[in-house]
Enzyme design. Structure first.
Site, PDB file in Angstrom:
ATOM      1  N   THR A 166      80.775  55.680  75.459  1.00 18.56           N
ATOM      2  CA  THR A 166      80.739  56.950  76.024  1.00 18.56           C
ATOM      3  C   THR A 166      79.296  57.357  75.883  1.00 18.56           C
ATOM      4  OG1 THR A 166      81.186  57.632  73.586  1.00 18.56           O
ATOM      5  CG2 THR A 166      83.000  57.473  75.034  1.00 18.56           C
ATOM      6  N   ASP A 167      78.363  56.680  75.494  1.00 22.91           N
ATOM      7  CA  ASP A 167      76.858  57.184  75.330  1.00 22.91           C
ATOM      8  C   ASP A 167      76.025  56.111  75.999  1.00 22.91           C
ATOM      9  OD1 ASP A 167      74.960  59.117  75.278  1.00 22.91           O
ATOM     10  OD2 ASP A 167      74.443  58.654  73.031  1.00 22.91           O
ATOM     11  N   LEU A 168      76.511  55.452  77.168  1.00 21.48           N
ATOM     12  CA  LEU A 168      75.603  54.461  77.661  1.00 21.48           C
ATOM     13  C   LEU A 168      74.430  54.989  78.317  1.00 21.48           C
ATOM     14  CD1 LEU A 168      75.670  51.261  78.151  1.00 21.48           C
ATOM     15  CD2 LEU A 168      76.803  51.653  80.217  1.00 21.48           C
ATOM     16  N   ASN A 172      70.006  53.144  74.479  1.00 21.77           N
ATOM     17  CA  ASN A 172      70.852  52.316  73.847  1.00 21.77           C
ATOM     18  C   ASN A 172      70.945  50.696  74.362  1.00 21.77           C
ATOM     19  OD1 ASN A 172      71.484  54.119  72.100  1.00 21.77           O
ATOM     20  ND2 ASN A 172      73.255  55.043  73.270  1.00 21.77           N
ATOM     21  N   ARG A 204      76.792  57.487  83.928  1.00 20.13           N
ATOM     22  CA  ARG A 204      75.981  58.015  82.990  1.00 20.13           C
ATOM     23  C   ARG A 204      74.835  57.206  82.905  1.00 20.13           C
ATOM     24  NH1 ARG A 204      77.542  61.379  78.644  1.00 20.13           N
ATOM     25  NH2 ARG A 204      76.058  61.307  77.017  1.00 20.13           N
TER      26      ARG A 204
END
Length: 236
Positions: A166-168, A172, A204
């Protein structure tokens, strides 16, 4: 072997291959400083401490909230079950991904301490040696199409397992000295069926490239993302 141990209102889930004597002190930065085992640190939402265990170098991270709500409630979360705590969930997700052959850090130990209706949590995971995130690398030089394709392949492997990152973003994704691609930071990520969310992950990531191109003038062009998608689609 994955084991658990209870200490009053606290519980540790750990891999006995890396932790032979589970204890609460493992999640206390002052303990590692007293042992002279702190080998570095990184600052983000909080400080991640890099500590030397007998057989592996680990990253010790305390779970903290972000955003406006995080200024009010910094590190307390609603307790539902031990398995649903942020640390335990990320520990088991990393284990699942590694077993499927995705390049993610080894989970070493997860900790949660219950305080009434709430809990606090920490995670020990492998520190990837000699690796830098894409932001750091792209501020210095561009990447080859081959490396972008390898990034796409690794994301596709993660998606094939059915894990929604959900936070690619490009903070990261790491590349080490052997040009191995690693994906990190699976807090709040989860298994998910279907396919629609996979494109959302990629969208994203592309926004992250564009954001850092404006913010930090990284060496990145739209054609580089096409190379990444070529690698991704090769796994479909």
């Amino acid at each position: 072997m994955i084991e658990q141990q209870q200490f009053g209102q606290s519980r540790i889930c750990y891999d006995s291959e890396w932790v032979s004597s589970p204890e609460l002190a493992l999640f206390d930065p002052q303990y590692w400083q007293a042992q002279n085992k702190v080998v570095g640190s990184a600052t983000g939402r909080g400080t991640t401490w890099f500590v030397q265990l007998p057989k592996i170098t680990a990253a010790l991270r305390h779970y903290r909230r972000g955003g406006l709500f995080g200024k009010l409630v910094k590190d307390h979360y609603w307790f539902q079950s031990w398995s649903a705590t942020r640390s335990f969930a990320e520990f088991h997700l990393l284990k699942q991904l590694r077993e499927a052959g995705v390049n993610v850090p080894r989970p070493i130990a997860a900790y949660a301490m219950r305080k009434g209706l709430f809990y606090q949590a920490d995670l020990l995971s492998e520190r990837i040696a000699n690796a830098q995130d894409l932001v750091t690398i792209l501020q210095k030089h561009s990447l080859s199409a081959e490396l972008y394709q390898k990034i796409g392949v690794e994301i596709a492997k993660m998606h094939r397992v059915g894990v929604n990152h959900t936070d690619l973003n490009i903070h990261n994704i790491l590349i080490d000295a052997q040009e191995t691609i690693w994906i990190i930071d699976f807090d709040k990520c989860y298994p998910q069926a279907g396919d629609g969310w996979k494109q959302e992950n990629l969208d994203r990531l592309k926004r992250s490239f564009n954001k850092e191109r404006v913010k930090r003038s990284i060496h990145w062009h739209d054609k580089d993302f096409h190379a990444l998608l070529t690698g991704y689609e090769s796994q479909q």
